[in-house]
Each structure stands twice: as C-alpha cells, then as structure tokens.
Design an enzyme around this catalytic site. Structure first.
Site, PDB file in Angstrom:
ATOM      1  N   ASN A  24      14.459 -99.571   2.195  1.00  0.00           N
ATOM      2  CA  ASN A  24      15.061 -99.186   3.468  1.00  0.00           C
ATOM      3  C   ASN A  24      15.162 -97.660   3.465  1.00  0.00           C
ATOM      4  OD1 ASN A  24      17.663 -98.344   2.362  1.00  0.00           O
ATOM      5  ND2 ASN A  24      18.070-100.516   2.074  1.00  0.00           N
ATOM      6  N   ASP A  34      13.567-104.975  -2.090  1.00  0.00           N
ATOM      7  CA  ASP A  34      14.317-103.778  -2.468  1.00  0.00           C
ATOM      8  C   ASP A  34      15.441-104.113  -3.442  1.00  0.00           C
ATOM      9  OD1 ASP A  34      14.984-101.059  -2.389  1.00  0.00           O
ATOM     10  OD2 ASP A  34      16.154-101.253  -0.557  1.00  0.00           O
ATOM     11  N   SER A 126       7.199-105.151   5.421  1.00  0.00           N
ATOM     12  CA  SER A 126       7.645-105.412   6.795  1.00  0.00           C
ATOM     13  C   SER A 126       7.559-106.880   7.224  1.00  0.00           C
ATOM     14  CB  SER A 126       6.919-104.534   7.826  1.00  0.00           C
ATOM     15  OG  SER A 126       7.345-103.201   7.732  1.00  0.00           O
TER      16      SER A 126
END
Length: 182
Positions: A24, A34, A126
């Site tokens: 992010n 992440d 994404s």
C-alpha cells in the site's frame, strides 16, 4: 526474453533473488500479500520502509512506482514494493489506470534487474482487495513481463489454483510461453 513460470503457492517461501510486494502507499504493512511479506520477513523490512518514508518517500509510494528494501528473514535478497492501482470500474478511466498497472509490473521487474537479480517472483498485483479483474491483471502482467528487459526468471506466484489457471489462459491467448514450477 525471460523464462516465465506460473506457480500456485506462498510468495514468502520462494527462493529467488527478489520478491515483489503488492504494497500500500504507506509501505508500513497491511493485509494480504503485504501483511504476509512483513510478517514473514520480520522487522528489518518495516525498519527500511520507515526510513524510506522519513527520507525519499514522505508522501508515500506513488501508484505504479517501485522501491526496494532488504528481504529480512525471507529466502530472497530483496523485496521490491510496488503500488498497483485500485480498479475504477469499466470505462475510460480503466484504460489510464491499466497503464499504471503495467507501470507497477514494469518498474518492479526493472528495479529487480537493476539490483542484479536474476530471478524475481511476483503476485497478482491489484487482483486482491484492489478489485482489479483477474483476467485483466493476468494479461497486463504477462505482456509486461514478456516485453521488459528483465531477470532471467520471472515467476508469478499465485495464491489459488483458480488464479493460476487465469494466468495460464491469458498466456495462451497472448501467445506467451510459460512453464509450470508446481
């Protein structure tokens, strides 16, 4: 042209020179890929991300850009953090955002190569919480990887067999040869 592999599995256990983090903008950890990278890699990754935020990226990582840190306890040497765009929905904005998605892949692969990496593993940037349609992500990721000056090996590590199949179908439709490392 690099060798392109498709695997189903855990990105954090890949024995490659660099792994790409679907980060992010804060670079300070989050969920999904992440969170898994930060958890498995340990505090060294977060410490370097904090240094980047305090120096060269005070406003956060821009969409489509990439930056590298140590890989901490991961089996890789580097983590290349990139920020993919959020899916805007169908329409003209999707075309401009698709360019940012391609930039995220191109910049990640290029940064890995500039670091001296001969192998890089990437997730479907994404395609998770950012809501981008998986088939579109696969087409952008694979076509960008096939055209980029890159490390010898580009491995797409996909979390589910379904996502791996989406990437395999996209590769076939684009005429891109891929190997399976499962």
């Amino acid at each position: 042209m690099p060798r392109i592999e498709l695997v189903t599995g855990d990105l954090t256990v890949q024995r490659v020179d660099a792994i790409v983090n679907a980060a992010n903008s804060t670079l300070l950890g989050g969920g999904g890929v992440d969170g898994a990278i930060h958890a498995a890699g340990g505090p060294e990754i977060l410490a370097e991300c904090r240094r980047l935020r305090a120096t060269s990226l005070p406003g956060g990582l821009p969409t489509g850009e990439a930056v590298a840190t140590t890989a901490g306890r991961l089996p890789a040497r580097w983590v290349v953090h990139t920020l993919g765009p959020v899916w805007p929905g169908a329409g003209s904005e999707a075309d401009s955002r698709r360019l940012l998605l391609a930039a995220a892949y191109r910049n990640s692969i290029g940064l890995a190569a500039s670091l001296g990496a001969t192998s890089v593993a990437l997730p479907a940037v994404s395609a998770g919480v950012y809501g981008w349609p998986a088939a579109d992500v696969a087409r952008v990721a694979l076509s960008t990887a096939a055209d980029a000056p890159a490390p010898e090996l580009i491995r797409f590590v996909l979390f589910t067999p379904t996502m791996r199949e989406v990437f395999a179908e996209a590769a076939a439709s684009l005429g891109i040869a891929v190997a399976s490392a499962d």
